[in-house]
Design a protein around this motif. Sequence first.
Motif, PDB file in Angstrom:
ATOM      1  N   LEU A 147       0.819  -1.223   0.000  1.00 19.19           N
ATOM      2  CA  LEU A 147       0.000   0.000   0.000  1.00 19.19           C
ATOM      3  C   LEU A 147       0.848   1.267   0.000  1.00 19.19           C
ATOM      4  CD1 LEU A 147      -2.792  -0.949   2.588  1.00 19.19           C
ATOM      5  CD2 LEU A 147      -3.011  -0.807   0.095  1.00 19.19           C
ATOM      6  N   ILE A 148       2.133   1.139   0.285  1.00 17.47           N
ATOM      7  CA  ILE A 148       3.014   2.306   0.354  1.00 17.47           C
ATOM      8  C   ILE A 148       2.967   3.128  -0.930  1.00 17.47           C
ATOM      9  CG2 ILE A 148       5.474   2.946   0.279  1.00 17.47           C
ATOM     10  CD1 ILE A 148       5.982   1.007   2.542  1.00 17.47           C
ATOM     11  N   GLY A 149       2.811   2.448  -2.072  1.00 15.09           N
ATOM     12  CA  GLY A 149       2.824   3.154  -3.351  1.00 15.09           C
ATOM     13  C   GLY A 149       1.531   3.854  -3.707  1.00 15.09           C
ATOM     14  N   LEU A 150       0.497   3.701  -2.890  1.00 17.44           N
ATOM     15  CA  LEU A 150      -0.787   4.355  -3.152  1.00 17.44           C
ATOM     16  C   LEU A 150      -0.951   5.598  -2.297  1.00 17.44           C
ATOM     17  CD1 LEU A 150      -3.158   1.230  -3.218  1.00 17.44           C
ATOM     18  CD2 LEU A 150      -1.947   2.302  -5.133  1.00 17.44           C
ATOM     19  N   THR A 151      -1.778   6.524  -2.761  1.00 18.43           N
ATOM     20  CA  THR A 151      -2.093   7.703  -1.961  1.00 18.43           C
ATOM     21  C   THR A 151      -3.134   7.336  -0.908  1.00 18.43           C
ATOM     22  OG1 THR A 151      -3.934   8.402  -3.367  1.00 18.43           O
ATOM     23  CG2 THR A 151      -1.718   9.155  -3.991  1.00 18.43           C
ATOM     24  N   ASP A 152      -3.312   8.207   0.072  1.00 14.44           N
ATOM     25  CA  ASP A 152      -4.338   7.968   1.091  1.00 14.44           C
ATOM     26  C   ASP A 152      -5.716   7.791   0.462  1.00 14.44           C
ATOM     27  OD1 ASP A 152      -2.283   8.285   2.850  1.00 14.44           O
ATOM     28  OD2 ASP A 152      -3.170   9.946   3.972  1.00 14.44           O
ATOM     29  N   LEU A 178      -5.188   2.859  10.123  1.00 14.73           N
ATOM     30  CA  LEU A 178      -4.341   2.253   9.102  1.00 14.73           C
ATOM     31  C   LEU A 178      -3.562   3.313   8.337  1.00 14.73           C
ATOM     32  CD1 LEU A 178      -3.383  -0.108   7.308  1.00 14.73           C
ATOM     33  CD2 LEU A 178      -5.455   0.240   5.933  1.00 14.73           C
ATOM     34  N   LEU A 179      -4.228   4.381   7.936  1.00 15.18           N
ATOM     35  CA  LEU A 179      -3.572   5.421   7.144  1.00 15.18           C
ATOM     36  C   LEU A 179      -2.443   6.090   7.925  1.00 15.18           C
ATOM     37  CD1 LEU A 179      -6.596   7.098   5.323  1.00 15.18           C
ATOM     38  CD2 LEU A 179      -4.844   5.583   4.347  1.00 15.18           C
ATOM     39  N   GLN A 180      -2.652   6.274   9.215  1.00 12.78           N
ATOM     40  CA  GLN A 180      -1.588   6.848  10.044  1.00 12.78           C
ATOM     41  C   GLN A 180      -0.356   5.942  10.023  1.00 12.78           C
ATOM     42  OE1 GLN A 180      -2.809   7.751  14.036  1.00 12.78           O
ATOM     43  NE2 GLN A 180      -0.787   8.470  14.664  1.00 12.78           N
ATOM     44  N   ASP A 181      -0.600   4.629  10.077  1.00 13.00           N
ATOM     45  CA  ASP A 181       0.484   3.656  10.014  1.00 13.00           C
ATOM     46  C   ASP A 181       1.167   3.704   8.647  1.00 13.00           C
ATOM     47  OD1 ASP A 181       2.199   1.505  10.219  1.00 13.00           O
ATOM     48  OD2 ASP A 181       0.670   0.059  10.788  1.00 13.00           O
ATOM     49  N   ILE A 182       0.378   3.748   7.569  1.00 12.54           N
ATOM     50  CA  ILE A 182       0.942   3.758   6.216  1.00 12.54           C
ATOM     51  C   ILE A 182       1.812   4.988   5.991  1.00 12.54           C
ATOM     52  CG2 ILE A 182       0.412   3.846   3.740  1.00 12.54           C
ATOM     53  CD1 ILE A 182      -0.132   1.137   5.022  1.00 12.54           C
ATOM     54  N   ARG A 183       1.417   6.113   6.543  1.00 13.95           N
ATOM     55  CA  ARG A 183       2.234   7.325   6.400  1.00 13.95           C
ATOM     56  C   ARG A 183       3.609   7.120   7.031  1.00 13.95           C
ATOM     57  NH1 ARG A 183      -2.874  10.022   8.532  1.00 13.95           N
ATOM     58  NH2 ARG A 183      -4.136  10.258   6.637  1.00 13.95           N
ATOM     59  N   GLU A 184       3.644   6.454   8.175  1.00 13.65           N
ATOM     60  CA  GLU A 184       4.913   6.154   8.816  1.00 13.65           C
ATOM     61  C   GLU A 184       5.703   5.139   7.993  1.00 13.65           C
ATOM     62  OE1 GLU A 184       8.023   6.085  11.617  1.00 13.65           O
ATOM     63  OE2 GLU A 184       6.459   7.540  11.130  1.00 13.65           O
ATOM     64  N   CYS A 185       5.006   4.188   7.396  1.00 15.27           N
ATOM     65  CA  CYS A 185       5.661   3.200   6.531  1.00 15.27           C
ATOM     66  C   CYS A 185       6.334   3.889   5.352  1.00 15.27           C
ATOM     67  CB  CYS A 185       4.649   2.178   6.020  1.00 15.27           C
ATOM     68  SG  CYS A 185       3.953   1.084   7.278  1.00 15.27           S
ATOM     69  N   ARG A 187       7.403   6.940   5.220  1.00 14.06           N
ATOM     70  CA  ARG A 187       8.519   7.759   5.705  1.00 14.06           C
ATOM     71  C   ARG A 187       9.785   6.932   5.896  1.00 14.06           C
ATOM     72  NH1 ARG A 187      11.325   8.638   9.959  1.00 14.06           N
ATOM     73  NH2 ARG A 187      10.169   7.100  11.200  1.00 14.06           N
ATOM     74  N   ARG A 188       9.644   5.747   6.482  1.00 13.59           N
ATOM     75  CA  ARG A 188      10.832   4.948   6.811  1.00 13.59           C
ATOM     76  C   ARG A 188      11.144   3.897   5.741  1.00 13.59           C
ATOM     77  NH1 ARG A 188       7.631   2.067  11.816  1.00 13.59           N
ATOM     78  NH2 ARG A 188       6.430   0.585  10.572  1.00 13.59           N
ATOM     79  N   GLY A 189      10.185   3.624   4.832  1.00 18.62           N
ATOM     80  CA  GLY A 189      10.442   2.695   3.744  1.00 18.62           C
ATOM     81  C   GLY A 189      10.204   1.237   4.049  1.00 18.62           C
ATOM     82  N   TRP A 190       9.541   0.934   5.124  1.00 21.50           N
ATOM     83  CA  TRP A 190       9.219  -0.457   5.456  1.00 21.50           C
ATOM     84  C   TRP A 190       7.989  -0.520   6.346  1.00 21.50           C
ATOM     85  CZ3 TRP A 190       9.617  -1.922  10.709  1.00 21.50           C
ATOM     86  CH2 TRP A 190      10.329  -1.053  11.537  1.00 21.50           C
ATOM     87  N   ALA A 191       7.403  -1.718   6.431  1.00 25.49           N
ATOM     88  CA  ALA A 191       6.155  -1.903   7.188  1.00 25.49           C
ATOM     89  C   ALA A 191       6.348  -2.952   8.274  1.00 25.49           C
ATOM     90  CB  ALA A 191       5.033  -2.333   6.252  1.00 25.49           C
ATOM     91  N   LEU A 192       5.630  -2.768   9.369  1.00 23.43           N
ATOM     92  CA  LEU A 192       5.692  -3.690  10.504  1.00 23.43           C
ATOM     93  C   LEU A 192       4.310  -4.263  10.804  1.00 23.43           C
ATOM     94  CD1 LEU A 192       6.993  -4.944  13.090  1.00 23.43           C
ATOM     95  CD2 LEU A 192       6.474  -2.759  14.236  1.00 23.43           C
ATOM     96  N   ASP A 193       4.280  -5.566  10.996  1.00 23.78           N
ATOM     97  CA  ASP A 193       3.094  -6.244  11.525  1.00 23.78           C
ATOM     98  C   ASP A 193       3.459  -6.685  12.934  1.00 23.78           C
ATOM     99  OD1 ASP A 193       1.264  -8.114  12.415  1.00 23.78           O
ATOM    100  OD2 ASP A 193       1.586  -9.535  10.790  1.00 23.78           O
ATOM    101  N   ASP A 194       3.049  -5.891  13.906  1.00 32.32           N
ATOM    102  CA  ASP A 194       3.336  -6.183  15.308  1.00 32.32           C
ATOM    103  C   ASP A 194       2.105  -6.840  15.934  1.00 32.32           C
ATOM    104  OD1 ASP A 194       4.181  -6.306  17.922  1.00 32.32           O
ATOM    105  OD2 ASP A 194       4.031  -4.154  18.296  1.00 32.32           O
ATOM    106  N   GLN A 195       1.999  -8.155  15.750  1.00 33.93           N
ATOM    107  CA  GLN A 195       0.868  -8.923  16.264  1.00 33.93           C
ATOM    108  C   GLN A 195      -0.467  -8.370  15.746  1.00 33.93           C
ATOM    109  OE1 GLN A 195       1.398 -10.535  20.433  1.00 33.93           O
ATOM    110  NE2 GLN A 195       2.640  -8.665  20.628  1.00 33.93           N
ATOM    111  N   GLU A 196      -0.486  -8.034  14.483  1.00 34.82           N
ATOM    112  CA  GLU A 196      -1.704  -7.517  13.862  1.00 34.82           C
ATOM    113  C   GLU A 196      -2.451  -8.602  13.088  1.00 34.82           C
ATOM    114  OE1 GLU A 196      -0.814  -3.868  11.676  1.00 34.82           O
ATOM    115  OE2 GLU A 196       0.933  -3.609  12.990  1.00 34.82           O
ATOM    116  N   ALA A 197      -1.706  -9.462  12.387  1.00 33.95           N
ATOM    117  CA  ALA A 197      -2.343 -10.544  11.633  1.00 33.95           C
ATOM    118  C   ALA A 197      -2.648 -11.734  12.523  1.00 33.95           C
ATOM    119  CB  ALA A 197      -1.454 -10.974  10.469  1.00 33.95           C
ATOM    120  N   GLU A 198      -1.796 -11.947  13.537  1.00 30.56           N
ATOM    121  CA  GLU A 198      -2.019 -13.020  14.510  1.00 30.56           C
ATOM    122  C   GLU A 198      -1.170 -12.755  15.747  1.00 30.56           C
ATOM    123  OE1 GLU A 198      -0.264 -16.888  13.381  1.00 30.56           O
ATOM    124  OE2 GLU A 198       0.250 -15.904  11.477  1.00 30.56           O
TER     125      GLU A 198
END
Length: 259
Positions: A147-152, A178-185, A187-198
């Motif tokens: 989703l990083i490559g898409l706009t809000d 989610l959008l707040q998280d994506i904006r941070e993603c 900015r830093r160029g990577w995404a984190l799943d911190d116990q979100e999917a399971e």
Amino acid sequence: MATELKVQSLDRTFDILELLANEQNGYNLVQISEKLDLPKSTVHRLVGVLLQREFVRKSQDTNRYRLGPGFIGLCSHYLNSLELKTESSPFMEELSESTGNVVFLAIRQNDKMVYIDSKEQINSLRKYAIIGQQKPLYCTSLGKALLIGLTDDEIRILLAKEPFEKRGPNTHMNMESLLQDIRECRRRGWALDDQEAEPAINCVAAPIRDYRGQVIAAISTSWVLAQHPEMIPEEMAEKVKRQAANISFNMGYTGGTTR
């Protein structure tokens, strides 16, 4: 009877396409009719449909029909997937070796993330079982990296019907979170799943870009928190980003590589 006619028309359509595919200069209506032993009216009707969909083009100078650009769009995702897996394989293997973790490669299909390859240090049937599986975009690191490559606004439209079901203790439960998280993603160029999917699982992912700079895939590594308390997301992310950049470079992206 109607079904038989439809199948017959489909069969004849493929005959026409295969004939044109084997002749660079193409054929005119009479030639197609003669070579396939079909009535000219039938050829004209089927070719008309192919023209509308741009699977065939007609030269105004010679009245010859040739394959059209419709096939480019039809095959591009499949061909890109094959090339992507080939180019990604050694870097995925290296990432798995350096982390000791399973590594995944995924693409986006509409509003879902789809696994297309995986690497791990032990042979496992899980590797084959997971290929082709779909998961939500909003709660996976791979999904968020895609989703990083898409706009809000594009994300809002894409996930307008997403139910945001709770899958782990930290799952995003609404669009704005989610959008707040994506904006941070972004900015830093990577995404984190911190116990979100399971529960009890962490996963980091980074986007893979093509020659246009567009996000076409993502690569990730994941681990069980209790088994690897020493693994820090930020440190793991640097390794994932490095290999994502290398794959992107091989896919034609010139925005830079870390290797």
